[in-house]
Write an enzyme that holds these catalytic residues in place. Structure first.
Site, PDB file in Angstrom:
ATOM      1  N   TYR A  93      35.270  31.367  28.298  1.00 16.59           N
ATOM      2  CA  TYR A  93      35.952  29.986  28.705  1.00 16.59           C
ATOM      3  C   TYR A  93      34.906  29.688  29.739  1.00 16.59           C
ATOM      4  CZ  TYR A  93      36.967  32.589  33.188  1.00 16.59           C
ATOM      5  OH  TYR A  93      37.021  33.069  34.509  1.00 16.59           O
ATOM      6  N   CYS A  94      35.162  28.061  29.977  1.00 18.97           N
ATOM      7  CA  CYS A  94      34.427  27.295  30.892  1.00 18.97           C
ATOM      8  C   CYS A  94      35.345  26.532  31.608  1.00 18.97           C
ATOM      9  CB  CYS A  94      33.313  26.426  30.505  1.00 18.97           C
ATOM     10  SG  CYS A  94      33.865  25.177  28.963  1.00 18.97           S
ATOM     11  N   TRP A  95      35.026  25.457  32.502  1.00 19.21           N
ATOM     12  CA  TRP A  95      36.089  24.741  33.350  1.00 19.21           C
ATOM     13  C   TRP A  95      37.152  24.186  32.323  1.00 19.21           C
ATOM     14  CZ3 TRP A  95      37.482  24.098  38.009  1.00 19.21           C
ATOM     15  CH2 TRP A  95      37.983  23.171  38.365  1.00 19.21           C
ATOM     16  N   TYR A 122      39.250  27.093  32.312  1.00 26.67           N
ATOM     17  CA  TYR A 122      39.823  27.665  33.595  1.00 26.67           C
ATOM     18  C   TYR A 122      40.954  26.863  34.199  1.00 26.67           C
ATOM     19  CZ  TYR A 122      40.106  28.179  38.510  1.00 26.67           C
ATOM     20  OH  TYR A 122      40.606  28.310  39.882  1.00 26.67           O
TER      21      TYR A 122
END
Length: 362
Positions: A93-95, A122
């Protein structure tokens, strides 16, 4: 080759590893507990690409960003994931679940691993934490361990966990002992979001059919706020009262706060914060006891003069069930004594003996 799948926050526990590909500062502020940090772009690299984007052109920024991201992804695979088997199932996952996690997931999927991306990244995780912390505390039957400072509440929680009890150790998660002297010498407190993530993770792993033991706290532990729904549930819950003679409490506190005995100047600086409450004369008395290394007298005076009245006011105000709490008597400080109290406490967990009249000694 199959495209990376998407997963929800509710499915996090179904993966072998969780990979956070945001920058190191984003990860430090908060992340899924247990996740590893493999930035696609580090803080300095993001700043560089952002500057190029604004000052030169988006195209130039994308070229530089792609080169940096490719090199970082290759390095992470070589250094961290090269020995993972074909059956390995990671989540990345990222932002926002966009380009950074997409790039990382594409490469891992081409290797042949069953990679998934967190839907919404996130941001969706953080929304889930906030929502769950409003509801989860009400799901569990909390039993709040109360007791004056130095009675060994944290030691009892550790013993309860060792004996198989479910324990939410807020002070351990907050890296703070919950008083003016509560900062740990070698561990800074996490940020507020990370603290909430740790609480969320702990609650999600508890069995709602069994009691959860937690130490009585105020709204704040150091600089961190206990989630409102959790502190409200604690205030309304049944209690266990841990009692111990003053000399035993002094002995326990000297063990737990050994760093202050070894660094008296730090202790003096902390105690100066209490001048508005107790006046200069009392602070000077405590400083003199520190200079003379009169640790027993200093600790006893701090307890009787400051900690006991403050604690009593706080628990009497908020923990309405305390008068009917089971009473646990600690007469000695060894691990065996705490283990005996923990076993007895668990025996009482579902017993009608927890009616405010029970007294257990160890």
């Amino acid at each position: 080759m199959r495209e990376p799948a998407t997963a929800t926050v509710a499915q996090l526990s179904g993966f072998d590893e969780i990979i956070d590909v945001r920058s190191e500062s984003e990860f430090a502020e908060d992340h899924v507990p247990g996740a590893c940090n493999c930035p696609v772009l580090g803080d300095a690299e993001r700043a560089r690409v952002g500057t190029i984007y604004k000052q030169r052109s988006p195209f130039e920024a994308r070229k530089i960003g792609a080169a940096l991201a490719s090199a970082n992804i290759a390095r992470h695979i070589h250094e961290r994931f090269l020995q993972r088997p074909r059956e390995w199932r990671p989540l990345v996952y990222c932002w926002r679940g966009g380009e950074r996690s997409g790039a990382f997931a594409q490469v891992l999927s081409r290797v042949g691993w069953q990679i998934s991306r967190l839907d919404g990244g996130y941001r969706s995780y953080r929304r889930a934490v906030i929502a769950d912390l409003e509801q989860l505390p009400r799901v569990f039957r909390l039993r709040v361990v109360c007791g004056l400072t130095g009675t060994g509440k944290s030691r009892l929680l550790h013993a309860l966990r060792e004996a198989g009890g479910q324990v939410l150790d807020l002070e351990a998660l907050a890296a703070h002992r919950g008083s003016v002297l509560g900062n740990l010498p070698d561990a800074p407190q996490p940020g507020q979001k990370m603290f909430e993530s740790l609480i969320w993770s702990a609650l999600r792993n508890f069995d709602p059919a069994r009691a959860v033991y937690v130490e009585a706290e105020s709204k704040k532990i150091g600089v961190l706020q206990v989630p409102p729904a959790l502190i409200d549930a604690m205030w309304k819950s049944e209690c266990v009262a841990l009692e111990s003679p003053l000399d035993v409490r002094v002995g326990l506190l000297k063990q737990e706060y050994l760093h202050f005995l070894e660094q008296p100047a730090t202790l003096i600086a902390k105690l100066k914060c209490l001048t508005p409450l107790h006046g200069h004369a009392v602070i000077e008395k405590w400083k003199a006891l520190i200079a003379a290394r009169q640790w027993d007298e200093l600790t006893a005076d701090l307890l009787v003069r400051h900690y006991d009245p403050a604690y009593t006011r706080a628990v009497d105000k908020h923990y309405a069930a305390l008068p009917r709490a089971a009473k646990l008597q600690l007469a000695r400080t060894g691990d065996g004594a705490f283990a005996a109290l923990a076993r007895r406490c668990l025996e009482l967990e579902s017993s009608a003996a927890v009616n405010g009249k029970t007294s257990v000694a160890a």
